[in-house]
Enzyme design. Structure first.
Site, PDB file in Angstrom:
ATOM      1  N   ALA A  65       0.775  -1.209  -0.064  1.00 13.86           N
ATOM      2  CA  ALA A  65      -0.027   0.091   0.113  1.00 13.86           C
ATOM      3  C   ALA A  65       0.824   1.147   0.048  1.00 13.86           C
ATOM      4  CB  ALA A  65      -0.861  -0.119   1.144  1.00 13.86           C
ATOM      5  N   SER A  66       2.032   1.081  -0.074  1.00 13.41           N
ATOM      6  CA  SER A  66       3.211   2.123   0.092  1.00 13.41           C
ATOM      7  C   SER A  66       3.387   2.751  -1.331  1.00 13.41           C
ATOM      8  CB  SER A  66       4.238   1.507   0.837  1.00 13.41           C
ATOM      9  OG  SER A  66       5.499   2.521   1.003  1.00 13.41           O
ATOM     10  N   LEU A  67       3.225   4.083  -1.548  1.00 12.75           N
ATOM     11  CA  LEU A  67       3.818   4.521  -2.925  1.00 12.75           C
ATOM     12  C   LEU A  67       5.287   4.718  -2.969  1.00 12.75           C
ATOM     13  CD1 LEU A  67       1.107   7.431  -3.568  1.00 12.75           C
ATOM     14  CD2 LEU A  67       1.337   4.932  -4.613  1.00 12.75           C
ATOM     15  N   ARG A  68       5.644   4.629  -1.819  1.00 11.69           N
ATOM     16  CA  ARG A  68       7.294   4.802  -1.640  1.00 11.69           C
ATOM     17  C   ARG A  68       7.762   3.456  -2.178  1.00 11.69           C
ATOM     18  NH1 ARG A  68      10.614   2.204   1.844  1.00 11.69           N
ATOM     19  NH2 ARG A  68       9.000   1.732   3.165  1.00 11.69           N
ATOM     20  N   ARG A  69       7.342   2.508  -1.531  1.00 20.39           N
ATOM     21  CA  ARG A  69       7.836   1.025  -1.986  1.00 20.39           C
ATOM     22  C   ARG A  69       7.542   1.023  -3.476  1.00 20.39           C
ATOM     23  NH1 ARG A  69       5.614  -0.970   3.580  1.00 20.39           N
ATOM     24  NH2 ARG A  69       7.488  -1.181   4.844  1.00 20.39           N
ATOM     25  N   GLY A 123      -3.864  -3.518   5.756  1.00 25.15           N
ATOM     26  CA  GLY A 123      -4.016  -4.347   6.940  1.00 25.15           C
ATOM     27  C   GLY A 123      -2.812  -4.668   7.657  1.00 25.15           C
ATOM     28  N   GLN A 125       0.209  -9.419  10.009  1.00 22.95           N
ATOM     29  CA  GLN A 125      -0.662 -10.750  10.141  1.00 22.95           C
ATOM     30  C   GLN A 125      -1.648 -10.976   8.796  1.00 22.95           C
ATOM     31  OE1 GLN A 125      -0.221  -9.094  12.555  1.00 22.95           O
ATOM     32  NE2 GLN A 125       0.935 -10.382  14.153  1.00 22.95           N
ATOM     33  N   CYS A 182       0.552  10.871   1.585  1.00 18.51           N
ATOM     34  CA  CYS A 182       0.322   9.612   1.008  1.00 18.51           C
ATOM     35  C   CYS A 182       0.090   9.676  -0.228  1.00 18.51           C
ATOM     36  CB  CYS A 182      -0.809   8.827   1.861  1.00 18.51           C
ATOM     37  SG  CYS A 182      -0.705   8.478   3.500  1.00 18.51           S
TER      38      CYS A 182
END
Length: 382
Positions: free
Chosen positions: A201-205, A224, A227, A316
């Site tokens: 969910a990370s735009l950085r990644r 999430g 887990q 974000c």
């Protein structure tokens, strides 16, 4: 690629479903209550007499440790309810008790679990529902309103602005800042076949993955807790994912790691691996407790990185990465990065200077101004 049928998938299936171990029993050293959660049925014999009630303020509360003596807590810790957030709250509690004997008494520290908007809405990307402040807003409100005394946050979730009447004077010792590669069929991003899907969910990644490995695809709404994301990976929704190594360490779940990405391959999020603890500006008692926990080297590094983020007005919707650390000479070395979400443009810079608060904040600001200038109009689009 048939993920679920691979032999490596089967070999790792147990590891991915393993529950995290913990050296701290959450019921042994204090009480826990819940705000905003539907409470589970409690069947444990030791908790059979637990009471469940609703206070006049509308908060749902549940006693988890019925053995505790009824007393007014000296410190009420506010936290999110994910296993990682609770692990961070328990770490804070343990460190406080190690320094202050009066806090080791039964009920002296109470943990209040607060469900945030970001916890409740998991079907949309964070950018579409308001950004990272969604993981702190309700906790900040509880702090300001006096329902809790201190708030424990993952620093990378904390906006660059703090609400009025609050201060964040304390960072615990920082964990490993790197990202971990989790996969059932490959040892690294470079080993993934073309077309493989990485969930994040990370735009950085996402931007850094696509910049270095354009043949891969990214599933963006892969949200999430740790887990949940491991369960999605096991279920075959994606071929691989990236998680913060710090969180896996705090949850004792590093057995799930296929490899650790170097800082050259994946620059971390601003303040990744750092825990921040806030209190009210007028609460000298809590400020003194937090001063005893603060790790100054971490606090200064985080301040440098957040100055960089604030200058860029990061949200974000903008892929931003930054990392400050003390080098072998005792100086601060800072690296910063901004990118387009599709990874086609990546701009990087670095700074070096004295490991002193004012100098480090100036380095962060200066690095941000440089990248703003180089990026040009339209790069940081909404």
């Amino acid at each position: 690629m048939d993920i679920a049928s691979s032999s490596l998938f089967q070999a790792h299936k147990v590891a991915l479903t393993r529950q995290p171990s913990s050296s701290v029993n959450p019921c042994s050293l204090g009480s826990v209550s819940v705000i905003g959660f539907s409470l589970p049925q409690i069947s444990s014999p030791s908790l059979a007499k637990c009471l469940r009630k609703r206070s006049s303020s509308g908060f749902v509360r549940a006693c988890v440790a019925v053995e505790q003596k009824t007393r007014t807590a000296i410190i009420r810790i506010g936290t999110r309810g994910s296993p990682l957030a609770l692990a961070q709250a328990y770490e804070t509690r343990s460190k406080l008790q190690a320094i202050h004997p009066e806090l080791t008494e039964d009920g002296a520290i109470h943990i209040e679990i607060i469900k945030t908007t970001g916890d409740k809405i998991l079907s949309q990307p964070l950018a579409d529902i308001g950004g990272k402040g969604l993981f702190t807003k309700e906790i900040d409100e509880a702090l300001i309103n006096g329902h809790i005394d201190i708030a424990v946050h993952s620093m990378k979730d904390v906006p660059t602005y703090l609400p009025e009447k609050t201060v964040l004077p304390c960072n615990l010792v920082r964990e490993d800042v790197r990202d971990a590669f989790i996969c059932l069929t490959a040892a690294s991003l470079a080993d993934l076949p073309a077309g493989s899907v990485v969930g994040t969910a990370s735009l950085r990644r996402k931007s850094q993955i696509l910049h270095k490995y354009p043949s891969l695809a990214v599933e963006e709404n892969f949200r999430g807790n740790v887990q949940t994301r491991l369960s999605k990976l096991q279920g075959g929704k994606v071929h691989a994912t990236l998680l913060a190594l710090a969180g896996l360490k705090r949850l004792s779940m590093t057995e799930n790691v296929a490899s650790i990405l170097s800082l050259d391959e994946m620059l971390p999020a601003v303040a990744q691996g750092a825990i921040g603890i806030a209190c009210r500006t007028d609460d000298d008692k809590m400020a003194n407790y937090l001063a005893s926990l603060n790790h100054e080297e971490t606090r200064l590094a985080v301040a440098c990185e957040r100055a960089f983020l604030e200058t860029l007005d990061g949200s974000c919707r903008t892929p931003i990465a930054g990392y400050a650390a003390k080098d072998e000479e005792g100086n601060c070395f800072f690296r910063g990065l901004v990118a387009s979400p599709d990874g086609t443009r990546v701009l990087e810079t670095s700074r070096k200077g004295p490991y002193v608060f004012e100098d480090m904040v100036k380095m962060g600001n200066d690095a941000g101004q440089e990248l703003l200038s180089r990026a040009g109009p339209g790069f940081f689009g909404n």
